[in-house]
Design a protein around this motif. Structure first.
Motif, PDB file in Angstrom:
ATOM      1  N   LEU B 197       0.800  -1.223   0.000  1.00 28.27           N
ATOM      2  CA  LEU B 197       0.000   0.000   0.000  1.00 28.27           C
ATOM      3  C   LEU B 197       0.831   1.271   0.000  1.00 28.27           C
ATOM      4  O   LEU B 197       0.291   2.341  -0.192  1.00 28.27           O
ATOM      5  CB  LEU B 197      -0.933   0.010   1.220  1.00 28.27           C
ATOM      6  CG  LEU B 197      -1.883  -1.178   1.297  1.00 28.27           C
ATOM      7  CD1 LEU B 197      -2.647  -1.168   2.604  1.00 28.27           C
ATOM      8  CD2 LEU B 197      -2.857  -1.115   0.145  1.00 28.27           C
ATOM      9  N   GLY B 198       2.129   1.149   0.264  1.00 27.59           N
ATOM     10  CA  GLY B 198       2.996   2.317   0.144  1.00 27.59           C
ATOM     11  C   GLY B 198       2.931   3.300   1.290  1.00 27.59           C
ATOM     12  O   GLY B 198       3.471   4.382   1.191  1.00 27.59           O
ATOM     13  N   THR B 199       2.283   2.923   2.387  1.00 30.72           N
ATOM     14  CA  THR B 199       2.198   3.883   3.482  1.00 30.72           C
ATOM     15  C   THR B 199       2.077   3.138   4.796  1.00 30.72           C
ATOM     16  O   THR B 199       1.703   1.972   4.816  1.00 30.72           O
ATOM     17  CB  THR B 199       0.991   4.808   3.303  1.00 30.72           C
ATOM     18  OG1 THR B 199       0.861   5.602   4.495  1.00 30.72           O
ATOM     19  CG2 THR B 199      -0.280   4.012   3.141  1.00 30.72           C
ATOM     20  N   PHE B 200       2.423   3.810   5.890  1.00 27.86           N
ATOM     21  CA  PHE B 200       2.270   3.206   7.202  1.00 27.86           C
ATOM     22  C   PHE B 200       1.108   3.820   7.975  1.00 27.86           C
ATOM     23  O   PHE B 200       0.703   3.306   8.989  1.00 27.86           O
ATOM     24  CB  PHE B 200       3.537   3.416   8.041  1.00 27.86           C
ATOM     25  CG  PHE B 200       4.689   2.536   7.636  1.00 27.86           C
ATOM     26  CD1 PHE B 200       5.811   3.080   7.069  1.00 27.86           C
ATOM     27  CD2 PHE B 200       4.639   1.169   7.847  1.00 27.86           C
ATOM     28  CE1 PHE B 200       6.877   2.285   6.707  1.00 27.86           C
ATOM     29  CE2 PHE B 200       5.709   0.366   7.491  1.00 27.86           C
ATOM     30  CZ  PHE B 200       6.825   0.931   6.915  1.00 27.86           C
ATOM     31  N   ASP B 201       0.640   4.919   7.492  1.00 26.89           N
ATOM     32  CA  ASP B 201      -0.342   5.692   8.235  1.00 26.89           C
ATOM     33  C   ASP B 201      -1.680   4.968   8.294  1.00 26.89           C
ATOM     34  O   ASP B 201      -2.153   4.432   7.292  1.00 26.89           O
ATOM     35  CB  ASP B 201      -0.491   7.037   7.509  1.00 26.89           C
ATOM     36  CG  ASP B 201      -1.261   8.031   8.324  1.00 26.89           C
ATOM     37  OD1 ASP B 201      -2.348   8.416   7.893  1.00 26.89           O
ATOM     38  OD2 ASP B 201      -0.766   8.399   9.395  1.00 26.89           O
ATOM     39  N   TYR B 202      -2.294   4.936   9.468  1.00 24.88           N
ATOM     40  CA  TYR B 202      -3.552   4.195   9.643  1.00 24.88           C
ATOM     41  C   TYR B 202      -4.616   4.651   8.656  1.00 24.88           C
ATOM     42  O   TYR B 202      -5.222   3.844   7.952  1.00 24.88           O
ATOM     43  CB  TYR B 202      -4.101   4.407  11.060  1.00 24.88           C
ATOM     44  CG  TYR B 202      -3.467   3.561  12.120  1.00 24.88           C
ATOM     45  CD1 TYR B 202      -3.685   3.844  13.454  1.00 24.88           C
ATOM     46  CD2 TYR B 202      -2.682   2.484  11.822  1.00 24.88           C
ATOM     47  CE1 TYR B 202      -3.127   3.095  14.456  1.00 24.88           C
ATOM     48  CE2 TYR B 202      -2.099   1.734  12.811  1.00 24.88           C
ATOM     49  CZ  TYR B 202      -2.325   2.036  14.132  1.00 24.88           C
ATOM     50  OH  TYR B 202      -1.761   1.286  15.119  1.00 24.88           O
ATOM     51  N   GLY B 203      -4.830   5.959   8.643  1.00 26.31           N
ATOM     52  CA  GLY B 203      -5.922   6.464   7.805  1.00 26.31           C
ATOM     53  C   GLY B 203      -5.735   6.042   6.361  1.00 26.31           C
ATOM     54  O   GLY B 203      -6.650   5.524   5.713  1.00 26.31           O
ATOM     55  N   ALA B 204      -4.512   6.227   5.862  1.00 30.54           N
ATOM     56  CA  ALA B 204      -4.269   5.898   4.455  1.00 30.54           C
ATOM     57  C   ALA B 204      -4.380   4.409   4.216  1.00 30.54           C
ATOM     58  O   ALA B 204      -4.971   3.964   3.226  1.00 30.54           O
ATOM     59  CB  ALA B 204      -2.880   6.408   4.054  1.00 30.54           C
ATOM     60  N   VAL B 205      -3.818   3.619   5.144  1.00 30.18           N
ATOM     61  CA  VAL B 205      -3.843   2.162   4.948  1.00 30.18           C
ATOM     62  C   VAL B 205      -5.270   1.662   4.909  1.00 30.18           C
ATOM     63  O   VAL B 205      -5.676   0.911   4.013  1.00 30.18           O
ATOM     64  CB  VAL B 205      -3.058   1.458   6.079  1.00 30.18           C
ATOM     65  CG1 VAL B 205      -3.351  -0.028   6.074  1.00 30.18           C
ATOM     66  CG2 VAL B 205      -1.571   1.684   5.913  1.00 30.18           C
ATOM     67  N   PHE B 206      -6.079   2.091   5.879  1.00 27.39           N
ATOM     68  CA  PHE B 206      -7.429   1.546   5.941  1.00 27.39           C
ATOM     69  C   PHE B 206      -8.310   2.066   4.813  1.00 27.39           C
ATOM     70  O   PHE B 206      -9.313   1.455   4.463  1.00 27.39           O
ATOM     71  CB  PHE B 206      -8.058   1.829   7.299  1.00 27.39           C
ATOM     72  CG  PHE B 206      -7.306   1.191   8.430  1.00 27.39           C
ATOM     73  CD1 PHE B 206      -7.138   1.845   9.634  1.00 27.39           C
ATOM     74  CD2 PHE B 206      -6.736  -0.061   8.279  1.00 27.39           C
ATOM     75  CE1 PHE B 206      -6.437   1.256  10.681  1.00 27.39           C
ATOM     76  CE2 PHE B 206      -6.027  -0.644   9.308  1.00 27.39           C
ATOM     77  CZ  PHE B 206      -5.883   0.007  10.524  1.00 27.39           C
ATOM     78  N   ALA B 207      -7.905   3.206   4.245  1.00 32.71           N
ATOM     79  CA  ALA B 207      -8.684   3.679   3.095  1.00 32.71           C
ATOM     80  C   ALA B 207      -8.315   2.917   1.841  1.00 32.71           C
ATOM     81  O   ALA B 207      -9.164   2.589   1.016  1.00 32.71           O
ATOM     82  CB  ALA B 207      -8.439   5.176   2.907  1.00 32.71           C
TER      83      ALA B 207
END
Lengths: 99, 669, 200
Positions: B197-207
């Motif tokens: 997914l290219g990111t670690f951030d919760y918001g971005a990952v879950f989106a």
């Protein structure tokens, strides 16, 4: 006479002197052979001076003579010091530089 | 102030407390250290409440905020921040953690009074709370891993708190090693998430996750299984559970805080937080659920035969966490979190009461030697009874509502998940039996010598200090739980803490009565609204049916325990004789320790030995010594040139000169 | 005429050189070198370097060689042992000497040093006389001149330091000992005894 003769003679004397350093074991004789080599150089210098036509080579030869004299002085002083310490005057037995 | 500002304060206070006490242990007097430690957590709790109030003032669907203080790395596609994520789930966890921690700090204030390592204890405890809050409030996977690792360290430091005891240090190492296995899973999962997914951030990952992964695709299943590895290690589920009973080597407040209320629930929190991924990988979710179920039953059976009081409660913890894992895996998210909360209350209370009794017994932990404390220690007995009733899900206690809500959900989901309901009720029966087994063995009856001593003189029994497990003499300076023991009856802070918890254990469940006031579910539901499983809601009637069945089972269990342990004193011995093989299996904890020793420890040691004997000696030493030899012999060869003969040097000089002349001759011709 | 002189002087020089290398007794070597130096002086004269020739005879043969004679007389000349500890030296040295000579000859005769094939430039009268050399030394080559005088100073100081007599125990004047009856004094020494009644 061609200058070539003088220069060839000079190289011959130089080679003889070099051989003498490699062959003789007494430090005095080694110094004498060193004199031979220096004189051979002098001869070449004076020959070139004649060839070129100015006296700078001869001046150089005189300076070489001065240097040779200094070196002889120091070298003989060393030999006297070695003799005074009752060490053998033989370069092959003065071996403390051995690694 | 915004909710995230409160969140930063929540993180700040315990950290400050830990640092201040830790660095100032020489200058800060004992009482002050305890007050500072407790106050810092209390302040964190206050900020948590402020955070809650702030959230409640917002629209239910918009109650999620992220905030970051600075960037750790923002280059080459990485974007890792020191960021927190505040939503209903993290606020809930913050409140539970800080609330129960404050009470446990208060308890420790009295319990650890005469321990030499008082300052160290509070410093570690504060650090632990800080790490747990960091884990809970983290806004990206990297910070989660940081908090995870810190919590593991804090657990290790606190389990081996009395570090001169060999059993304690061994237990600490065991806990840490098993936790590291879980850490590997978590880190690998984070790597995979980043790769996909290219990111670690919760918001971005879950989106991004629902778009990036199709259901049951192998990547998302792998991610979830790795997350489960981490969760199971931290929450002591099969097969990574063997560290939890041994972790009882730590002081009782540690067991209460870390191994009942907070750290072991980190796994549950993780599954709840990453529920989006688990929804996409139903296989992994099912595996999690079945593992939780297995743990529930295995731990319940072992708790039936445990004679060490704290270990029995530890197995009970394992079993209850099994319920929580089942809950969040099958989709009963809010129910699982509710059970987490109530379990924190009554389990911490049970540990506190156990600590009081063990103190009265001069650190003897075997229930074979305990009896009659009902008369000797009134307050502790009542507290223990409250905790026991809640654990056994006695009608209208907190445990009653929380446990049965999970099972009601399982029923509502139907199909295969009815297994969870059935076996869940079996587990509830076991829970009731083993809980009251403990209570009926320790509290009623003829007082044992230590209890008699209390009744007669009011003095706490003093025994010569030695480690009950190994028999070695305790180190009174450090590795010894204090020369004096403190029981609740003689210590006000302990009584206050236990009183509050008893109240919560009995009445804390009334905030979530089906059909009446479902505050917890209503609060937490928006977090889980993106999961299709949250649409399955048991009807009020079904919930109450489940509650009725649960009540019946709980009372049956209590009755069985009463019959075996009070009415017919010889009955349990007779049962053991009749079912000896089963009993041996249970007493040996289903041989998990032996299996792990055989499968993991021995091969690892063998590899180590091979590496040391063969590889190290032959290959590495061979290489190093070989290089040394080569260089040495090379040097020896070169040294031959330095003969010491001046004439030889002159020869070399002339050789060189002749060579040079030759070169010039050749190059000029 | 010139060729005859040249060959004679060349033979003398060569002979002296070979004598230095070959003669066992160092004293004879010194004598051989003197012969060599004289021959070189003749060669210098042939090359119209009168001052250099004179300097050669006076300084080199006259001063430096005398120094050699003194040292050889003091040190003595032992014949060298025949055994050569360095393997291959006896064999390699003439080889290298020959190689050196051949290379230099090729360089002089066979390479592009074509300018050597000349009789030298036509020099006017007065070439090589002290006036010209003096002028060069003091005008153009003043720095080397001064430098070589410093070198001479250094060499002299160095030689004195090197060969200085160091005081060793057992050598030098005897240390007075106070054995014997007080009042007795050795000839030439101040009495070391303490006469009676002497306030001290």
């Amino acid at each position: 006479m061609n200058i070539e003769w003088y220069v060839v003679l000079s190289s011959l004397l130089f080679a003889v002197g070099a051989m003498g350093i490699l062959l003789r074991r007494s430090p005095i004789v080694i110094l004498l052979c060193l004199e031979l080599m220096l004189n051979a150089g002098n001869l070449a210098l004076v020959a070139f001076s004649q060839m070129v036509g100015n006296q700078q080579g001869q001046v150089f030869a005189i300076v070489v003579m001065v240097v040779a004299a200094c070196e002889v002085v120091v070298g003989l002083g060393l030999i006297v010091a070695i003799f005074r310490r009752k060490l053998p005057l033989d370069v092959d037995s003065l071996r403390e530089l051995k690694g | 102030m915004s909710a995230t500002a409160w969140a930063w304060l929540v993180l700040l206070f315990p950290l400050l407390g830990s640092i201040v006490i830790g660095l100032g242990f020489k200058v800060i007097p004992t009482r002050a250290a305890g007050i500072v430690g407790t106050a810092s957590i209390g302040l964190a709790f206050a900020c948590g409440v402020a955070m809650l109030v702030n959230l409640l003032g917002q629209d239910p669907d918009a109650r999620h905020h992220a905030s970051s203080l600075w960037d750790y790395a923002s280059a080459a596609g990485l974007d890792i921040k020191l960021g927190v994520y505040v939503d209903q789930l993290s606020t809930f966890m913050v409140l539970v953690v800080t609330g129960v921690s404050t009470l446990i700090h208060l308890y420790s204030f009295g319990y650890m009074r005469s321990d030499e390592g008082y300052h160290r204890f509070f410093s570690y405890l504060n650090f632990f709370v800080f790490s747990m809050l960091l884990l809970v409030l983290a806004g990206n996977f990297v910070l989660l891993i940081v908090g995870w690792a810190f919590v593991g360290f804090a657990s290790y430091a606190l389990i081996s708190f009395w570090y001169r005891r060999t059993t304690a240090t061994g237990a600490g190492m065991k806990a840490f090693v098993i936790n590291v296995v879980g850490d590997i899973g978590l880190v690998l999962a984070a790597f995979l998430i980043f790769r996909e997914l290219g990111t670690f951030d919760y918001g971005a990952v879950f989106a991004k996750a629902p778009q990036a992964f199709s259901t049951n695709e192998w990547t998302v299943t792998a991610i979830c299984l790795l997350l489960l590895l981490g969760a199971f290690a931290k929450s002591a589920q099969l097969p990574l559970h063997t560290w939890l009973p041994d972790a009882m080597e730590g002081p009782t407040p540690v067991s209460a805080l870390i191994h009942a209320a907070t750290m072991v629930t980190a796994g549950v929190y993780l599954i709840a937080r990453t529920h989006v991924l688990f929804v996409l990988a139903p296989t992994a979710a099912d595996i999690a659920a079945f593992t939780g179920l297995a743990t529930l039953l295995v731990a319940g059976t072992i708790a039936l035969v445990m004679t060490d009081l704290k270990r029995a409660i530890a197995y009970s913890t394992m079993s209850q966490i099994g319920y929580m894992v089942v809950g969040v895996s099958i989709g009963a998210y809010s129910a699982g979190m509710f059970h987490l909360m109530t379990h924190a209350f009554f389990k911490a209370l049970l540990f506190m009461a156990a600590g009081s009794i063990i103190a009265a017994m001069a650190n003897e932990q075997s229930i074979d030697k305990m009896s009659g404390f009902g008369r000797a220690m009134r307050f502790t007995s009542i507290a223990m009874l409250c905790g026991g009733l809640a654990l056994a899900a006695f009608p209208f206690t907190s445990g009653f509502f929380s446990k049965d809500e999970i099972l009601a959900y399982a029923t509502a989901r139907g199909g295969m998940y009815l297994i969870f309901t059935v076996l869940g009720y079996v587990g509830a029966l076991l829970t009731a039996i083993y809980t009251f087994r403990l209570i009926f063995r320790v509290l009623p009856g003829k007082p044992c010598p230590e209890a008699q001593e209390l009744i007669d003189s009011g003095h706490v029994h003093h025994a010569h200090p030695f480690n009950p497990a190994t028999g070695e003499e305790e180190d009174a300076e450090v590795g010894f739980p204090g020369a004096e023991h403190h029981i609740a009856e003689q210590s006000a802070p302990m009584r206050i803490a236990m009183g509050v918890l008893a109240f919560l254990a009995l009445f804390g469940g009334l905030v979530q009565v089906p059909g009446v006031d479902e505050t917890i579910t209503r609060f937490l539901d928006p977090v889980f609204a993106d999961s299709p499983l949250s649409e399955i809601v048991p009807t009020v009637g079904a919930s109450w049916t489940g509650l009725a069945i649960g009540a019946a089972i709980s009372l049956t269990g209590i009755g069985i325990a009463y019959w075996v342990y009070v009415l017919r004193p010889g009955a349990s011995a007779a049962l053991i004789r009749r079912l000896r093989p089963v009993h041996t299996l249970l007493v040996n904890k289903w041989y998990f320790d032996e299996a792990i020793d055989l499968l993991v420890v021995r091969p690892a040691l063998a590899i180590g030995r091979f590496a040391n004997r063969t590889f190290e000696r032959v290959v590495v030493d061979g290489l190093v010594v070989g290089t040394e030899d080569v260089v040495g012999s090379g040097g020896r060869v070169v040294r031959l040139v330095q003969s010491g003969y001046v004439r030889a040097y002159a020869l070399l000089l002339i050789v060189g000169f002749a060579g040079l002349a030759l070169y010039f001759l050749l190059s000029s011709s | 005429m010139e060729a005859v002189l040249f060959f004679a002087a060349a033979l003398g020089a060569l002979g002296g050189a070979v004598g230095v290398v070959a003669l066992r007794n160092p004293f004879y070597g010194v004598l051989a070198l003197i012969v060599h130096l004289f021959s070189l002086a003749v060669l210098f004269l042939l090359l119209t370097a009168a001052f250099v020739a004179a300097a050669q005879v006076v300084v080199y043969a006259g001063a430096v060689m005398v120094l050699y004679v003194f040292v050889v007389a003091y040190v003595g000349g032992d014949t060298e042992p025949t055994f050569d500890p360095i393997p291959g030296q006896r064999f390699l040295a003439p080889l290298l000497g020959a190689a050196l000579f051949i290379e230099l000859s090729i360089a002089v005769l066979g390479s592009s040093l074509l300018a050597l094939d000349t009789d030298g430039s036509n020099v006017k009268v007065g070439f090589g006389d002290p006036a010209g050399i003096g002028r060069l030394l003091l005008e153009r080559f003043l720095l080397p001149f001064e430098a070589s005088s410093i070198l001479l100073l250094l060499a002299a100081v160095g030689a004195v330091v090197l060969a200085a007599r160091r005081d060793e125990p057992g050598a030098g004047t005897p240390v007075p000992t106070s054995t014997g009856t007080p009042g007795e004094s050795r000839p030439g020494e101040v009495g070391t005894g303490v006469p009676a009644g002497d306030p001290s």
